[in-house]
Enzyme design. Structure first.
Site, PDB file in Angstrom:
ATOM      1  N   HIS A  56      -4.023   9.628  -2.958  1.00 51.16           N
ATOM      2  CA  HIS A  56      -4.400   9.240  -1.599  1.00 51.16           C
ATOM      3  C   HIS A  56      -3.200   9.557  -0.697  1.00 51.16           C
ATOM      4  O   HIS A  56      -2.096   9.835  -1.186  1.00 51.16           O
ATOM      5  CB  HIS A  56      -4.739   7.750  -1.558  1.00 51.16           C
ATOM      6  CG  HIS A  56      -6.125   7.431  -2.072  1.00 51.16           C
ATOM      7  ND1 HIS A  56      -6.707   6.188  -1.934  1.00 51.16           N
ATOM      8  CD2 HIS A  56      -7.043   8.207  -2.695  1.00 51.16           C
ATOM      9  CE1 HIS A  56      -7.924   6.218  -2.464  1.00 51.16           C
ATOM     10  NE2 HIS A  56      -8.149   7.418  -2.936  1.00 51.16           N
ATOM     11  N   GLU A  58      -1.216   7.775   1.163  1.00 48.51           N
ATOM     12  CA  GLU A  58      -0.040   6.914   0.980  1.00 48.51           C
ATOM     13  C   GLU A  58       0.695   7.257  -0.317  1.00 48.51           C
ATOM     14  O   GLU A  58       1.929   7.271  -0.383  1.00 48.51           O
ATOM     15  CB  GLU A  58      -0.457   5.436   0.934  1.00 48.51           C
ATOM     16  CG  GLU A  58      -1.200   4.948   2.167  1.00 48.51           C
ATOM     17  CD  GLU A  58      -2.725   5.091   2.029  1.00 48.51           C
ATOM     18  OE1 GLU A  58      -3.205   6.150   1.552  1.00 48.51           O
ATOM     19  OE2 GLU A  58      -3.434   4.141   2.409  1.00 48.51           O
ATOM     20  N   SER A  81      -6.646   2.294   6.863  1.00 50.12           N
ATOM     21  CA  SER A  81      -6.299   1.062   6.166  1.00 50.12           C
ATOM     22  C   SER A  81      -6.284   1.286   4.643  1.00 50.12           C
ATOM     23  O   SER A  81      -7.214   1.860   4.088  1.00 50.12           O
ATOM     24  CB  SER A  81      -7.312  -0.020   6.552  1.00 50.12           C
ATOM     25  OG  SER A  81      -6.908  -1.274   6.040  1.00 50.12           O
ATOM     26  N   CYS A  83      -6.553   1.367   0.674  1.00 50.34           N
ATOM     27  CA  CYS A  83      -7.462   0.898  -0.378  1.00 50.34           C
ATOM     28  C   CYS A  83      -6.686   0.000  -1.336  1.00 50.34           C
ATOM     29  O   CYS A  83      -5.488  -0.208  -1.187  1.00 50.34           O
ATOM     30  CB  CYS A  83      -8.073   2.090  -1.126  1.00 50.34           C
ATOM     31  SG  CYS A  83      -6.979   2.778  -2.391  1.00 50.34           S
ATOM     32  N   CYS A  86      -3.646   1.739  -3.092  1.00 51.86           N
ATOM     33  CA  CYS A  86      -2.475   1.898  -2.225  1.00 51.86           C
ATOM     34  C   CYS A  86      -1.886   0.542  -1.836  1.00 51.86           C
ATOM     35  O   CYS A  86      -0.661   0.400  -1.739  1.00 51.86           O
ATOM     36  CB  CYS A  86      -2.865   2.716  -1.004  1.00 51.86           C
ATOM     37  SG  CYS A  86      -3.439   4.371  -1.459  1.00 51.86           S
TER      38      CYS A  86
END
Lengths: 151, 151
Positions: A56, A58, A81, A83, A86
């Site tokens: 992802h 991040e 935002s 998950c 993360c």
């Protein structure tokens, strides 16, 4: 600590990463990392580009920042935002401050982060919202795969 | 569902991965993944080997398993109780069953996993315990870096 101009600049870097991912045919979530008011890394979702389900935005950014003895003084920026993967990573690595572009397209786990002592700044930036909204309408199957929602 | 002989075979594969990582000079945590009673992937911590802070054993295994539309029917095996990053990943991806080699050297987040509907089997296998205990005594700084404990 409220949002600074530097924070918004870093969030813009994350948005540029998200747009780059979109142009590559990937999931348009981008991220950046600062340490003591210096930008030190950025990255974006690599599910499509590297066939990597754990990358992802991040996670890719944290990977690109390399090995660190600790994450004191680090702020993580993300267009969407985080998950649970993360968010768990943010808590495990002791990242104490997260600036989030938007949570309209995906609620994420802001309460979990705050309960675990993370300072969260939520911007709900119109450009972040528009990019993700456009992508989800365009590629719902890829988005569902990225967050492992069974269709 | 109780532990089967197949489960113990898969946990042994995870232990072999952990030993391989130890021999490479890395953090000796290994993982394996099965789908409907077939072994489909294995991996180990890659912090040292690939300079990758997010590649804990479980994460490397999930990455090696490749892109999947969902994780129904998947069991994840890990030699050591999952940290918050790996636990968050298990929950986000909807992995419903996890077999853990041991939690004596690192407690992990078994309660979090169970609260989120994950079936957890804890083995506390003497070989898993011995390998990790030996590593932590030998390389405490590397271990603390891997779980981001500030020294």
């Amino acid at each position: 600590m409220a949002l600074s101009i530097f924070d918004l600049e870093c969030l813009h870097v994350a948005l540029q990463e998200a747009r780059k991912s979109y142009e590559e045919g990937g999931v348009p979530v981008g991220s950046a990392m600062s340490y003591q008011e210096h930008l030190i890394a950025s990255g974006h979702n690599q599910r499509v580009q590297q066939d990597d389900p754990i990358a992802h935005g991040e996670m890719d950014c944290i990977r690109r920042a390399g090995r660190r003895p600790h994450y004191n003084g680090v702020t993580l920026y993300t267009t969407l935002s985080p998950c649970m993967m993360c968010s768990g990573t943010i808590v495990q690595f002791g990242i104490k401050r997260v600036v989030i572009g938007e949570n309209r397209n995906f609620e994420g786990n802001i309460d979990f982060l705050r309960r675990n002592g993370v300072e969260v700044e939520l911007v709900n930036d119109p450009e972040c919202i528009e990019l993700m909204d456009h992508f989800i309408r365009e590629q719902p199957h890829l988005w569902n795969e990225d967050i492992a929602v069974t269709e």
